[in-house]
Write an enzyme that holds these catalytic residues in place. Structure first.
Site, PDB file in Angstrom:
ATOM      1  N   CYS A  75       0.808  -1.226   0.000  1.00 12.63           N
ATOM      2  CA  CYS A  75       0.000   0.000   0.000  1.00 12.63           C
ATOM      3  C   CYS A  75       0.840   1.274   0.000  1.00 12.63           C
ATOM      4  O   CYS A  75       0.593   2.191  -0.777  1.00 12.63           O
ATOM      5  CB  CYS A  75      -0.985  -0.004   1.167  1.00 12.63           C
ATOM      6  SG  CYS A  75      -0.238   0.009   2.811  1.00 12.63           S
ATOM      7  N   HIS A 128      -2.351   1.014   7.113  1.00 12.44           N
ATOM      8  CA  HIS A 128      -2.749   0.940   5.704  1.00 12.44           C
ATOM      9  C   HIS A 128      -2.991   2.345   5.173  1.00 12.44           C
ATOM     10  O   HIS A 128      -3.394   3.248   5.912  1.00 12.44           O
ATOM     11  CB  HIS A 128      -4.024   0.094   5.591  1.00 12.44           C
ATOM     12  CG  HIS A 128      -4.412  -0.254   4.194  1.00 12.44           C
ATOM     13  ND1 HIS A 128      -3.601  -0.981   3.350  1.00 12.44           N
ATOM     14  CD2 HIS A 128      -5.532   0.022   3.489  1.00 12.44           C
ATOM     15  CE1 HIS A 128      -4.230  -1.149   2.189  1.00 12.44           C
ATOM     16  NE2 HIS A 128      -5.406  -0.539   2.253  1.00 12.44           N
ATOM     17  N   HIS A 145      -5.900   1.252  -3.550  1.00 15.24           N
ATOM     18  CA  HIS A 145      -4.964   0.748  -2.546  1.00 15.24           C
ATOM     19  C   HIS A 145      -4.494  -0.642  -2.936  1.00 15.24           C
ATOM     20  O   HIS A 145      -5.015  -1.256  -3.862  1.00 15.24           O
ATOM     21  CB  HIS A 145      -5.632   0.734  -1.161  1.00 15.24           C
ATOM     22  CG  HIS A 145      -6.782  -0.207  -1.048  1.00 15.24           C
ATOM     23  ND1 HIS A 145      -6.791  -1.251  -0.167  1.00 15.24           N
ATOM     24  CD2 HIS A 145      -7.961  -0.266  -1.710  1.00 15.24           C
ATOM     25  CE1 HIS A 145      -7.936  -1.918  -0.272  1.00 15.24           C
ATOM     26  NE2 HIS A 145      -8.655  -1.332  -1.205  1.00 15.24           N
TER      27      HIS A 145
END
Length: 173
Positions: A75, A128, A145
Protein backbone atom coordinates in the site's frame (compact mmCIF):
# COMPACT_ATOMS: atom_id res chain seq x y z
CA UNK A 1 -24.11 -16.89 16.45
CA UNK A 2 -24.67 -13.57 14.65
CA UNK A 3 -21.81 -11.93 16.56
CA UNK A 4 -19.53 -14.85 15.73
CA UNK A 5 -20.44 -14.63 12.02
CA UNK A 6 -19.83 -10.87 12.07
CA UNK A 7 -16.47 -11.41 13.78
CA UNK A 8 -15.38 -13.95 11.17
CA UNK A 9 -16.61 -11.73 8.32
CA UNK A 10 -14.65 -8.75 9.60
CA UNK A 11 -11.57 -10.89 10.15
CA UNK A 12 -11.77 -12.20 6.59
CA UNK A 13 -12.13 -8.71 5.14
CA UNK A 14 -9.19 -7.53 7.24
CA UNK A 15 -7.08 -10.36 5.88
CA UNK A 16 -8.16 -9.55 2.33
CA UNK A 17 -7.66 -5.81 2.44
CA UNK A 18 -5.14 -5.02 5.17
CA UNK A 19 -1.63 -3.84 4.54
CA UNK A 20 1.18 -4.35 6.99
CA UNK A 21 3.75 -1.93 5.56
CA UNK A 22 3.70 0.29 8.63
CA UNK A 23 6.31 -0.05 11.30
CA UNK A 24 5.78 3.05 13.43
CA UNK A 25 2.97 3.73 15.87
CA UNK A 26 0.94 6.88 15.27
CA UNK A 27 -0.57 8.27 18.41
CA UNK A 28 -2.52 11.02 16.62
CA UNK A 29 -5.96 10.11 15.39
CA UNK A 30 -7.37 13.63 15.41
CA UNK A 31 -8.95 14.90 12.22
CA UNK A 32 -9.10 18.65 11.62
CA UNK A 33 -12.64 19.98 11.31
CA UNK A 34 -12.13 23.06 9.16
CA UNK A 35 -15.00 23.67 6.73
CA UNK A 36 -13.19 25.78 4.15
CA UNK A 37 -12.56 23.57 1.10
CA UNK A 38 -9.31 24.00 -0.77
CA UNK A 39 -9.74 25.28 -4.33
CA UNK A 40 -7.40 23.41 -6.64
CA UNK A 41 -5.71 25.05 -9.61
CA UNK A 42 -5.52 23.56 -13.10
CA UNK A 43 -1.87 22.66 -12.42
CA UNK A 44 -2.90 20.79 -9.28
CA UNK A 45 -5.72 19.07 -11.20
CA UNK A 46 -3.15 17.84 -13.74
CA UNK A 47 -0.89 16.61 -10.95
CA UNK A 48 -3.78 14.78 -9.27
CA UNK A 49 -4.72 13.18 -12.59
CA UNK A 50 -1.13 11.99 -13.04
CA UNK A 51 -1.11 10.51 -9.51
CA UNK A 52 -4.39 8.67 -10.16
CA UNK A 53 -3.31 7.50 -13.62
CA UNK A 54 -0.11 6.12 -12.13
CA UNK A 55 -1.97 4.41 -9.27
CA UNK A 56 -4.47 2.88 -11.70
CA UNK A 57 -1.63 1.63 -13.90
CA UNK A 58 -0.84 -0.76 -11.02
CA UNK A 59 -4.39 -2.22 -10.95
CA UNK A 60 -4.13 -5.99 -10.66
CA UNK A 61 -0.51 -5.86 -9.51
CA UNK A 62 -0.12 -8.48 -6.78
CA UNK A 63 0.55 -7.48 -3.20
CA UNK A 64 4.14 -7.86 -2.03
CA UNK A 65 5.25 -6.61 1.37
CA UNK A 66 7.91 -3.94 0.77
CA UNK A 67 7.28 -4.03 -2.99
CA UNK A 68 7.41 -0.95 -5.21
CA UNK A 69 7.16 -2.41 -8.73
CA UNK A 70 4.56 -3.89 -11.05
CA UNK A 71 5.91 -7.31 -10.10
CA UNK A 72 4.58 -6.70 -6.56
CA UNK A 73 3.68 -3.70 -4.44
CA UNK A 74 2.31 -2.85 -1.00
CA UNK A 75 0.00 0.00 0.00
CA UNK A 76 2.66 2.55 0.91
CA UNK A 77 4.74 1.53 -2.10
CA UNK A 78 1.76 2.35 -4.34
CA UNK A 79 1.45 5.79 -2.74
CA UNK A 80 5.22 6.31 -2.97
CA UNK A 81 5.31 5.47 -6.70
CA UNK A 82 2.16 7.46 -7.53
CA UNK A 83 3.50 10.67 -5.97
CA UNK A 84 6.97 10.02 -7.38
CA UNK A 85 5.34 10.32 -10.85
CA UNK A 86 4.90 14.06 -10.20
CA UNK A 87 8.27 14.55 -8.53
CA UNK A 88 7.19 14.25 -4.89
CA UNK A 89 9.22 11.92 -2.69
CA UNK A 90 7.31 10.51 0.27
CA UNK A 91 8.52 8.38 3.18
CA UNK A 92 8.37 4.60 2.69
CA UNK A 93 5.84 3.39 5.28
CA UNK A 94 2.18 4.27 5.68
CA UNK A 95 2.83 5.44 9.24
CA UNK A 96 5.58 7.81 8.10
CA UNK A 97 3.45 8.98 5.16
CA UNK A 98 0.64 9.86 7.58
CA UNK A 99 2.92 12.48 9.15
CA UNK A 100 3.55 14.23 5.81
CA UNK A 101 1.26 16.91 4.43
CA UNK A 102 -1.74 18.43 6.19
CA UNK A 103 -4.46 16.56 8.07
CA UNK A 104 -7.86 17.51 6.64
CA UNK A 105 -11.50 16.86 7.49
CA UNK A 106 -13.78 14.54 5.57
CA UNK A 107 -15.56 17.62 4.16
CA UNK A 108 -12.29 18.74 2.56
CA UNK A 109 -11.35 15.40 0.98
CA UNK A 110 -10.66 15.51 -2.76
CA UNK A 111 -9.13 13.14 -5.31
CA UNK A 112 -5.40 12.77 -4.73
CA UNK A 113 -5.68 13.03 -0.95
CA UNK A 114 -4.57 10.10 1.22
CA UNK A 115 -6.69 8.07 3.60
CA UNK A 116 -5.04 6.20 6.49
CA UNK A 117 -6.40 3.18 8.34
CA UNK A 118 -5.75 1.05 11.36
CA UNK A 119 -6.20 -2.73 11.38
CA UNK A 120 -8.77 -2.96 14.17
CA UNK A 121 -11.58 -0.66 15.28
CA UNK A 122 -10.44 1.38 18.27
CA UNK A 123 -6.72 1.16 17.41
CA UNK A 124 -4.75 4.27 16.47
CA UNK A 125 -1.72 2.63 14.83
CA UNK A 126 -1.58 3.39 11.10
CA UNK A 127 -1.33 0.12 9.14
CA UNK A 128 -2.75 0.94 5.70
CA UNK A 129 -2.99 3.81 3.22
CA UNK A 130 -4.93 4.51 0.04
CA UNK A 131 -5.32 7.32 -2.47
CA UNK A 132 -8.74 8.97 -2.77
CA UNK A 133 -9.77 8.59 -6.41
CA UNK A 134 -13.41 9.72 -6.58
CA UNK A 135 -15.41 12.06 -4.35
CA UNK A 136 -19.09 12.62 -5.04
CA UNK A 137 -19.90 13.64 -1.45
CA UNK A 138 -18.84 12.61 2.07
CA UNK A 139 -20.84 9.37 1.73
CA UNK A 140 -19.71 8.40 -1.79
CA UNK A 141 -15.95 8.07 -2.23
CA UNK A 142 -13.57 5.60 -3.83
CA UNK A 143 -9.93 4.91 -3.12
CA UNK A 144 -7.09 2.98 -4.75
CA UNK A 145 -4.96 0.75 -2.55
CA UNK A 146 -2.97 -2.48 -2.45
CA UNK A 147 -4.85 -5.21 -0.62
CA UNK A 148 -2.93 -8.20 0.70
CA UNK A 149 -5.12 -10.75 -1.14
CA UNK A 150 -6.39 -8.89 -4.21
CA UNK A 151 -3.43 -6.66 -5.03
CA UNK A 152 -4.07 -3.14 -6.30
CA UNK A 153 -7.80 -2.40 -6.47
CA UNK A 154 -10.20 0.54 -6.36
CA UNK A 155 -12.92 0.22 -3.71
CA UNK A 156 -15.81 2.18 -2.23
CA UNK A 157 -14.50 3.90 0.90
CA UNK A 158 -17.72 4.56 2.77
CA UNK A 159 -18.67 0.97 3.49
CA UNK A 160 -18.94 -0.09 7.12
CA UNK A 161 -15.68 -2.03 7.14
CA UNK A 162 -13.38 0.68 5.78
CA UNK A 163 -15.21 3.57 7.41
CA UNK A 164 -14.79 2.01 10.86
CA UNK A 165 -11.00 1.78 10.42
CA UNK A 166 -10.24 5.27 9.06
CA UNK A 167 -7.77 7.19 11.21
CA UNK A 168 -7.34 10.34 9.16
CA UNK A 169 -7.16 12.05 5.78
CA UNK A 170 -4.06 13.89 4.59
CA UNK A 171 -3.48 16.32 1.74
CA UNK A 172 -0.01 16.29 0.20
CA UNK A 173 -0.64 18.75 -2.67
Amino acid sequence: MTKLLLYYSISLVLLLFGCKSSSKKNSSSTVTHSKAPKVKSTTEDNRVEKILTTARSYMGTPYKFGGTTKAGIDCSGLVLQSFKSIGITLPRTSSEQSNTGKTISIQQVAPGDLVFFTDKKGNTKITHVGIISVVRNTREMKFIHASTKLGVVENDLMVTYYESLIIKYVRIL
